[in-house]
Design a protein around this motif. Structure first.
Motif, PDB file in Angstrom:
ATOM      1  N   PRO A   1      18.648   2.927   8.932  1.00 12.45           N
ATOM      2  CA  PRO A   1      18.358   3.236   7.637  1.00 12.45           C
ATOM      3  C   PRO A   1      16.793   3.174   7.476  1.00 12.45           C
ATOM      4  CG  PRO A   1      19.825   1.561   7.384  1.00 12.45           C
ATOM      5  CD  PRO A   1      19.715   1.775   8.705  1.00 12.45           C
ATOM      6  N   PRO A   2      15.961   4.212   6.786  1.00 14.40           N
ATOM      7  CA  PRO A   2      14.730   4.206   6.874  1.00 14.40           C
ATOM      8  C   PRO A   2      14.093   2.972   6.048  1.00 14.40           C
ATOM      9  CG  PRO A   2      15.377   6.100   5.844  1.00 14.40           C
ATOM     10  CD  PRO A   2      16.813   5.272   6.208  1.00 14.40           C
ATOM     11  N   GLU A   3      14.856   2.150   5.515  1.00 17.22           N
ATOM     12  CA  GLU A   3      14.334   0.709   4.891  1.00 17.22           C
ATOM     13  C   GLU A   3      13.782  -0.114   5.822  1.00 17.22           C
ATOM     14  OE1 GLU A   3      16.791   3.015   2.147  1.00 17.22           O
ATOM     15  OE2 GLU A   3      17.252   2.427   3.975  1.00 17.22           O
ATOM     16  N   THR A   4      14.297  -0.056   7.087  1.00 17.64           N
ATOM     17  CA  THR A   4      14.265  -1.181   7.903  1.00 17.64           C
ATOM     18  C   THR A   4      12.876  -0.648   8.921  1.00 17.64           C
ATOM     19  OG1 THR A   4      15.717   0.290   9.659  1.00 17.64           O
ATOM     20  CG2 THR A   4      16.848  -1.393   8.417  1.00 17.64           C
ATOM     21  N   VAL A   5      12.194   0.368   8.450  1.00 14.38           N
ATOM     22  CA  VAL A   5      10.862   0.660   9.277  1.00 14.38           C
ATOM     23  C   VAL A   5      10.079  -0.683   9.562  1.00 14.38           C
ATOM     24  CG1 VAL A   5       8.648   1.729   9.293  1.00 14.38           C
ATOM     25  CG2 VAL A   5      10.909   3.009   8.726  1.00 14.38           C
ATOM     26  N   GLY A   6      10.013  -1.393   8.371  1.00 11.49           N
ATOM     27  CA  GLY A   6       9.112  -2.672   8.735  1.00 11.49           C
ATOM     28  C   GLY A   6       9.635  -3.603   9.855  1.00 11.49           C
ATOM     29  N   LEU A   7      10.826  -3.650  10.059  1.00 11.77           N
ATOM     30  CA  LEU A   7      11.417  -4.508  10.946  1.00 11.77           C
ATOM     31  C   LEU A   7      11.474  -3.828  12.277  1.00 11.77           C
ATOM     32  CD1 LEU A   7      13.390  -7.033  11.479  1.00 11.77           C
ATOM     33  CD2 LEU A   7      15.280  -5.457  11.181  1.00 11.77           C
ATOM     34  N   LEU A   8      11.484  -2.466  12.384  1.00 11.45           N
ATOM     35  CA  LEU A   8      11.147  -1.876  13.572  1.00 11.45           C
ATOM     36  C   LEU A   8       9.807  -2.080  14.100  1.00 11.45           C
ATOM     37  CD1 LEU A   8      12.754   1.466  12.656  1.00 11.45           C
ATOM     38  CD2 LEU A   8      13.955  -0.168  14.070  1.00 11.45           C
ATOM     39  N   LEU A   9       8.718  -2.216  13.253  1.00 10.86           N
ATOM     40  CA  LEU A   9       7.153  -2.350  13.565  1.00 10.86           C
ATOM     41  C   LEU A   9       7.144  -3.955  14.069  1.00 10.86           C
ATOM     42  CD1 LEU A   9       5.544  -0.181  11.101  1.00 10.86           C
ATOM     43  CD2 LEU A   9       6.275   0.422  13.533  1.00 10.86           C
TER      44      LEU A   9
ATOM     45  N   SER B   1       1.038  -1.133  -0.108  1.00 11.78           N
ATOM     46  CA  SER B   1       0.049   0.030   0.113  1.00 11.78           C
ATOM     47  C   SER B   1       0.846   1.291   0.245  1.00 11.78           C
ATOM     48  CB  SER B   1      -0.923  -0.105   1.143  1.00 11.78           C
ATOM     49  OG  SER B   1      -0.160   0.228   2.498  1.00 11.78           O
ATOM     50  N   GLY B   2       2.095   1.097   0.195  1.00  5.86           N
ATOM     51  CA  GLY B   2       3.060   2.322   0.392  1.00  5.86           C
ATOM     52  C   GLY B   2       3.276   2.859   1.646  1.00  5.86           C
ATOM     53  N   ALA B   3       2.351   2.228   2.783  1.00  3.75           N
ATOM     54  CA  ALA B   3       2.385   2.664   4.255  1.00  3.75           C
ATOM     55  C   ALA B   3       3.576   2.602   4.760  1.00  3.75           C
ATOM     56  CB  ALA B   3       1.284   2.132   4.891  1.00  3.75           C
ATOM     57  N   LEU B   4       4.352   1.626   4.646  1.00  5.70           N
ATOM     58  CA  LEU B   4       5.461   1.656   5.171  1.00  5.70           C
ATOM     59  C   LEU B   4       6.836   2.540   4.627  1.00  5.70           C
ATOM     60  CD1 LEU B   4       6.529  -2.167   5.915  1.00  5.70           C
ATOM     61  CD2 LEU B   4       5.780  -0.328   7.406  1.00  5.70           C
ATOM     62  N   GLU B   5       6.693   2.590   3.195  1.00  5.61           N
ATOM     63  CA  GLU B   5       7.434   3.774   2.417  1.00  5.61           C
ATOM     64  C   GLU B   5       6.973   5.083   3.134  1.00  5.61           C
ATOM     65  OE1 GLU B   5       5.996   1.081   1.079  1.00  5.61           O
ATOM     66  OE2 GLU B   5       7.926   0.018   0.380  1.00  5.61           O
ATOM     67  N   LEU B   6       6.059   5.439   3.133  1.00  2.00           N
ATOM     68  CA  LEU B   6       5.404   6.626   3.770  1.00  2.00           C
ATOM     69  C   LEU B   6       6.030   6.988   5.127  1.00  2.00           C
ATOM     70  CD1 LEU B   6       3.828   9.226   3.179  1.00  2.00           C
ATOM     71  CD2 LEU B   6       1.862   8.188   4.008  1.00  2.00           C
ATOM     72  N   LEU B   7       5.661   5.904   5.714  1.00  2.00           N
ATOM     73  CA  LEU B   7       6.234   6.065   7.324  1.00  2.00           C
ATOM     74  C   LEU B   7       7.752   6.139   7.272  1.00  2.00           C
ATOM     75  CD1 LEU B   7       5.436   6.003  10.312  1.00  2.00           C
ATOM     76  CD2 LEU B   7       5.911   3.459  10.142  1.00  2.00           C
TER      77      LEU B   7
END
Length: 173
Positions: A82-90, A62-68
């Motif tokens: 790195p911002p790419e790791t947001v999914g891992l952080l969550l 959906s693009g939500a992780l990229e937006l976050l």
């Protein structure tokens, strides 16, 4: 040295087998019982893992992780994450298996020797599946109220994430 390292697993198997024979343990039954318990654990974990991975894929699609990631990029970059790791952080505080899946995806996409891959690997090793751990240990001890345990554990996760970013930046530039 290579031969010694190659013999570690066979040596352990031989040692455990000899120990079982000396103690007169039915090794075949123990092996079958252990495999059965392992399959029960896999069956028990699979639904949660499937749901969490599906949720992460949906958020990513959906693009939500990229937006976050874009929203948090200035803060994350400032602390070396790195911002790419947001999914891992969550996902990491919720499910270790799902976090391994997200980490594997990050390493496949960016490479294990990239800053993203290295940071993801260190994050996986320096944080805990907080909610699972609290549920298991508090459930085993029959404690109903977690009080400050969850906020303290989540703070420890944040420190682990920050330390991962700092360590990768310090050691690998």
């Amino acid at each position: 040295m290579e031969l010694a390292m190659a013999m570690v697993v066979p040596g352990l198997m031989l040692g455990v087998s000899l120990w079982g024979l000396i103690r007169k343990v039915d090794l075949w039954s123990a092996l079958i019982d252990g495999a059965g318990e392992g399959l029960k654990v896999c069956v028990g974990i699979a639904p949660a893992l499937i749901c969490l991975l599906t949720a992460v894929y949906m958020l990513r699609a959906s693009g939500a992780l990229e937006l976050l990631g874009e929203v948090l990029e200035p803060v994350l970059t400032a602390v070396g994450i790195p911002p790419e790791t947001v999914g891992l952080l969550l996902v990491r505080p919720v499910s270790g298996s799902a976090a391994l899946g997200v980490g594997a995806e990050l390493m496949a996409a960016y490479g294990p020797d990239s800053p993203v891959g290295r940071t993801a690997a260190v994050m996986l090793g320096s944080t805990e599946t907080t909610f699972y751990t609290v549920a298991v240990y508090f459930g085993a001890a029959k404690i109903a109220r977690t009080r400050y345990a969850i906020p303290a554990a989540l703070c420890a996760d944040v420190v682990g994430f920050l330390a991962a970013g700092w360590a990768v930046r310090l050691l690998f530039g």
